[in-house]
Design a protein around this motif. Structure first.
Motif, PDB file in Angstrom:
ATOM      1  N   LEU A  26       0.472  -1.238  -0.223  1.00  0.00           N
ATOM      2  CA  LEU A  26       0.081   0.003   0.184  1.00  0.00           C
ATOM      3  C   LEU A  26       0.916   1.613   0.100  1.00  0.00           C
ATOM      4  O   LEU A  26       0.583   2.453  -0.614  1.00  0.00           O
ATOM      5  CB  LEU A  26      -0.919   0.157   1.422  1.00  0.00           C
ATOM      6  CG  LEU A  26      -2.248  -0.646   1.077  1.00  0.00           C
ATOM      7  CD1 LEU A  26      -3.109  -0.562   3.089  1.00  0.00           C
ATOM      8  CD2 LEU A  26      -2.694  -0.568  -0.115  1.00  0.00           C
ATOM      9  N   GLN A  43       2.309   1.360  -3.495  1.00  0.00           N
ATOM     10  CA  GLN A  43       0.942   2.424  -4.514  1.00  0.00           C
ATOM     11  C   GLN A  43       0.638   3.782  -4.670  1.00  0.00           C
ATOM     12  O   GLN A  43       0.122   4.294  -5.492  1.00  0.00           O
ATOM     13  CB  GLN A  43      -0.446   0.964  -4.037  1.00  0.00           C
ATOM     14  CG  GLN A  43      -1.281   1.641  -4.657  1.00  0.00           C
ATOM     15  CD  GLN A  43      -2.853   0.282  -4.175  1.00  0.00           C
ATOM     16  OE1 GLN A  43      -2.668  -1.026  -4.542  1.00  0.00           O
ATOM     17  NE2 GLN A  43      -3.429   0.821  -3.931  1.00  0.00           N
ATOM     18  N   HIS A  44       0.984   4.504  -2.978  1.00  0.00           N
ATOM     19  CA  HIS A  44       0.442   5.950  -2.129  1.00  0.00           C
ATOM     20  C   HIS A  44       2.112   5.633  -2.310  1.00  0.00           C
ATOM     21  O   HIS A  44       1.888   7.249  -1.438  1.00  0.00           O
ATOM     22  CB  HIS A  44      -0.587   5.492  -1.204  1.00  0.00           C
ATOM     23  CG  HIS A  44      -1.775   4.849  -1.747  1.00  0.00           C
ATOM     24  ND1 HIS A  44      -2.530   6.172  -2.453  1.00  0.00           N
ATOM     25  CD2 HIS A  44      -2.438   3.906  -1.074  1.00  0.00           C
ATOM     26  CE1 HIS A  44      -4.007   5.402  -2.347  1.00  0.00           C
ATOM     27  NE2 HIS A  44      -3.819   4.268  -1.439  1.00  0.00           N
ATOM     28  N   GLU A  48       2.066   9.679  -1.904  1.00  0.00           N
ATOM     29  CA  GLU A  48       2.124  10.674  -0.783  1.00  0.00           C
ATOM     30  C   GLU A  48       1.719  10.777   0.533  1.00  0.00           C
ATOM     31  O   GLU A  48       3.245  10.403   1.205  1.00  0.00           O
ATOM     32  CB  GLU A  48       0.237   9.851  -0.710  1.00  0.00           C
ATOM     33  CG  GLU A  48      -0.131  10.326  -2.549  1.00  0.00           C
ATOM     34  CD  GLU A  48      -2.043   9.160  -2.020  1.00  0.00           C
ATOM     35  OE1 GLU A  48      -2.630  10.068  -1.548  1.00  0.00           O
ATOM     36  OE2 GLU A  48      -2.295   8.837  -2.845  1.00  0.00           O
ATOM     37  N   ILE A  78       1.803   9.674   4.322  1.00  0.00           N
ATOM     38  CA  ILE A  78       0.900   8.249   4.761  1.00  0.00           C
ATOM     39  C   ILE A  78       1.004   7.646   6.422  1.00  0.00           C
ATOM     40  O   ILE A  78       2.537   8.258   6.899  1.00  0.00           O
ATOM     41  CB  ILE A  78       1.643   7.475   4.035  1.00  0.00           C
ATOM     42  CG1 ILE A  78       1.080   6.933   2.303  1.00  0.00           C
ATOM     43  CG2 ILE A  78       0.747   5.605   4.782  1.00  0.00           C
ATOM     44  CD1 ILE A  78       2.296   5.503   1.414  1.00  0.00           C
ATOM     45  N   THR A 114      -3.000  12.165   3.384  1.00  0.00           N
ATOM     46  CA  THR A 114      -3.840  11.467   2.367  1.00  0.00           C
ATOM     47  C   THR A 114      -4.517  10.565   2.218  1.00  0.00           C
ATOM     48  O   THR A 114      -5.325   9.623   1.949  1.00  0.00           O
ATOM     49  CB  THR A 114      -4.008  11.761   1.211  1.00  0.00           C
ATOM     50  OG1 THR A 114      -2.300  10.816   0.807  1.00  0.00           O
ATOM     51  CG2 THR A 114      -3.397  13.366   0.714  1.00  0.00           C
ATOM     52  N   VAL A 115      -3.370   9.128   3.163  1.00  0.00           N
ATOM     53  CA  VAL A 115      -3.614   8.227   3.336  1.00  0.00           C
ATOM     54  C   VAL A 115      -3.539   7.791   4.667  1.00  0.00           C
ATOM     55  O   VAL A 115      -2.051   7.941   5.419  1.00  0.00           O
ATOM     56  CB  VAL A 115      -2.935   7.298   2.560  1.00  0.00           C
ATOM     57  CG1 VAL A 115      -2.810   5.408   2.000  1.00  0.00           C
ATOM     58  CG2 VAL A 115      -2.645   7.115   0.559  1.00  0.00           C
ATOM     59  N   LEU A 150      -5.798  16.356  -3.463  1.00  0.00           N
ATOM     60  CA  LEU A 150      -6.001  14.184  -3.110  1.00  0.00           C
ATOM     61  C   LEU A 150      -7.092  14.366  -2.321  1.00  0.00           C
ATOM     62  O   LEU A 150      -6.960  14.788  -1.334  1.00  0.00           O
ATOM     63  CB  LEU A 150      -4.405  13.868  -2.991  1.00  0.00           C
ATOM     64  CG  LEU A 150      -3.020  14.407  -4.207  1.00  0.00           C
ATOM     65  CD1 LEU A 150      -1.776  13.366  -3.190  1.00  0.00           C
ATOM     66  CD2 LEU A 150      -3.316  13.510  -5.927  1.00  0.00           C
ATOM     67  N   HIS A 166      -7.350   7.906   1.222  1.00  0.00           N
ATOM     68  CA  HIS A 166      -8.028   7.185   1.065  1.00  0.00           C
ATOM     69  C   HIS A 166      -8.558   6.172   2.520  1.00  0.00           C
ATOM     70  O   HIS A 166      -6.509   6.467   3.270  1.00  0.00           O
ATOM     71  CB  HIS A 166      -7.209   5.924  -0.134  1.00  0.00           C
ATOM     72  CG  HIS A 166      -6.923   6.620  -0.992  1.00  0.00           C
ATOM     73  ND1 HIS A 166      -6.668   7.653  -1.403  1.00  0.00           N
ATOM     74  CD2 HIS A 166      -8.074   6.291  -2.372  1.00  0.00           C
ATOM     75  CE1 HIS A 166      -7.676   7.616  -2.683  1.00  0.00           C
ATOM     76  NE2 HIS A 166      -8.057   6.742  -2.772  1.00  0.00           N
TER      77      HIS A 166
END
Length: 549
Positions: A404, A407-408, A411, A413, A475-476, A505, A508
């Protein structure tokens, strides 16, 4: 009755909501004013109409007829007569008893219903709080008993409306500096509703500006203010925000915590310092009377420690504002918040504020992982009190977290865990900093600032990051373990992502869950909170989408 309506109202005060109905979202918003979501599977959500929910709605200005009209408008079948009568009679109980001030400031408990007065006077916990019966409609209350009598009256089903007023406190002018910004309409409405009611709770999503509501209330009150917060990091964020948004100067704002003991016209104190004991006695109670406070603000009121309820019972002459993202308390003491801080005065649905562009849109996912056969057998053979930790810290989650993060890439996290050994393992495997309860305040502030600046884009954090931490560019969030499916915690963790972002953004929010374990059972409880707020919750299989090894 509406044959196309999404609701089915049942005689046990449960309400079923058909999620697929075109009117479901509209009905959910209207129903949430006075009913509590209990279960939220895919197709039919179950709400329950409770006494406390009805009284909170009544205190916020909603009449019984209005609530019944909601049920009638959206109900597929006739509303059972017993439910209509119960709602009318339960709502009618609020305010039948009134607390007022008499001559020379004497506290009075009044009712035009002599049977109600007779009933409460015979209650063994209320009777000792009554000094004497003045006439057929009035009792004199013990001067110190304003909070305690409200608690006891709620328990026996006769919530009192408190009209006894408040001490103005020592005047202290506070102005909002609205240069380049202004209060959002819902923030101003929240402040107006709070003052109309006297004291109470404002419920707003994380990132929707609860601190600004607090600052605006302070400016409107124009008095010395005590702000109670969850921790020292939160205290310093409040201080910074007040310095930036109001006329207050550094000399006017004090911090009262484990590190500093300043008392100034606006003093920000932690809940921990109020509950600290020395030789079996609360060591810092003098703070509550250190100045003639005209306003007390309870930040994250849903986290108010149980011992502080007793202290709050003694603060009823002071205006009280509770701020929170959710009134859910895991200890079930919502009724104490209602009676001692005050009823809910304002509640803005999360998705409604998102639609207005004031908080970021968020997508929520539950990613399910499988335990390997050997771990599954070990889990099955373990004692009940060990199973959650085994499931929550399943090694299979580590690979999912890594993928993950990849994948991000690029960003910000947050990886959130409950257990320190799991946090250590995650931080080491990813090569990123970790932040826990043992991290010093200075180090926390440094790491948070580096995260905001993008210097440290990934942080592994414990539950200390649940509360009042301003990380707008996150954002995550990847939740690997938590507090047994706490809805309260889910609100805080999702809230880390909802502050509006310069990047634009979307957010998630991932929760990693071990399949066929108590971890999955607790996840269903967290889903309730997300469904309450209108968020969809997509379930993903880690293997089928390439997140598992």
């Amino acid at each position: 009755m509406n044959p196309d309506g999404p609701l089915i109202v049942q005689s046990d005060r449960t309400v079923l909501l058909e999620v697929a109905s075109p009117l479901a979202e509209e009905a959910r918003h209207a129903l949430a004013v006075f009913a509590e979501l209990e279960r939220a599977p895919e197709h039919v959500h179950t709400y329950r109409i409770t006494r406390l929910g009805l009284w909170n709605a009544r205190a916020a200005g909603h009449a019984a007829d209005e609530m019944l009209a909601v049920l009638e408008k959206y109900s597929k079948f006739p509303v059972p007569q017993s439910v209509s009568i119960d709602i009318a009679e339960t709502v009618g109980r609020y305010g039948r008893l009134v607390i007022e001030r008499g001559d020379e400031g004497v506290l009075l408990l009044r009712s035009t219903d002599t049977a109600v007065l007779t009933e409460i006077a015979s209650n063994r916990k209320v009777a000792p709080l009554l000094v004497r019966r003045i006439d057929s409609t009035t009792f004199e209350l013990e001067a110190w008993a304003r909070g305690q009598v409200k608690q006891e009256l709620v328990k026996i089903g006769w919530p009192a409306e408190d009209l006894a007023g408040y001490t103005p406190g020592t005047p202290h002018a506070i102005d909002l500096h609205q240069e380049g910004w202004s209060l959002r309409p819902y923030q101003q409405t929240a402040v107006d509703h709070f003052f109309d009611g006297g004291s109470g709770v404002v419920v707003l999503p994380c990132g929707a500006g609860k601190t600004l509501v607090g600052a605006a209330a302070m400016a409107a009150a124009g008095t010395t203010t005590l702000v109670l917060v969850t921790n020292t990091v939160s205290a310093r964020q409040w201080r910074t925000e007040l310095l930036n948004r109001t006329s207050l100067t550094e000399d006017e704002i004090g911090e009262y915590s484990g590190q500093l003991k300043e008392i100034k016209p606006v003093t920000i104190a932690t809940y921990q310092i109020l509950t600290a004991k020395r030789k079996g006695q609360y060591a810092h109670l003098a703070l509550l009377d250190a100045l003639d406070w005209g306003l007390i603000v309870y930040d994250e009121v849903h986290l108010l420690p149980a011992p502080v309820f007793k202290l709050t019972a003694e603060l009823q002459a002071r205006r009280r504002l509770g701020l929170t993202a959710t009134l859910v308390r895991e200890d079930g003491r919502e009724s104490d918040v209602f009676s001692l801080i005050g009823p809910k005065r304002f509640d803005a649905p999360w998705k409604e504020i998102e639609a207005q562009g004031f908080i970021s849109p968020a997508s929520c996912y539950e990613v399910r992982v499988d335990l390997p056969a050997t771990e599954r057998l070990e889990y099955a053979a373990s004692a009940d009190d060990q199973r959650y930790r085994m499931a929550a810290t399943a090694p299979a989650k580590l690979e999912v977290v890594k993928r993950l993060v990849e994948q991000h890439a690029d960003e910000r996290i947050l990886i959130i865990g409950q257990y320190l050994d799991q946090i250590d393992e995650l931080a080491e495997a990813l090569g990123v900093p970790q932040l826990t309860g043992s991290t010093s305040v200075e180090e926390r502030e440094r790491l948070f600032q580096e995260f905001r600046d993008g210097v440290t884009p990934v942080l592994v954090v414990s539950k200390v990051a649940n509360f009042s931490v301003d990380l707008p560019e996150a954002t995550v969030a990847i939740q690997v373990s938590g507090s047994f499916g706490s809805r309260q915690e889910e609100a805080q963790r999702l809230g880390r992502l909802l502050r509006p972002k310069k990047s634009g953004l979307p957010a998630h929010f991932y929760t990693l869950v071990a399949r066929d374990t108590v971890d999955q059972d607790f996840a269903q409880n967290r889903q309730r909170f997300l469904a309450e707020q209108g968020y969809s919750y997509t379930i993903l299989d880690a293997t089928s989408i390439g997140l598992a090894a």
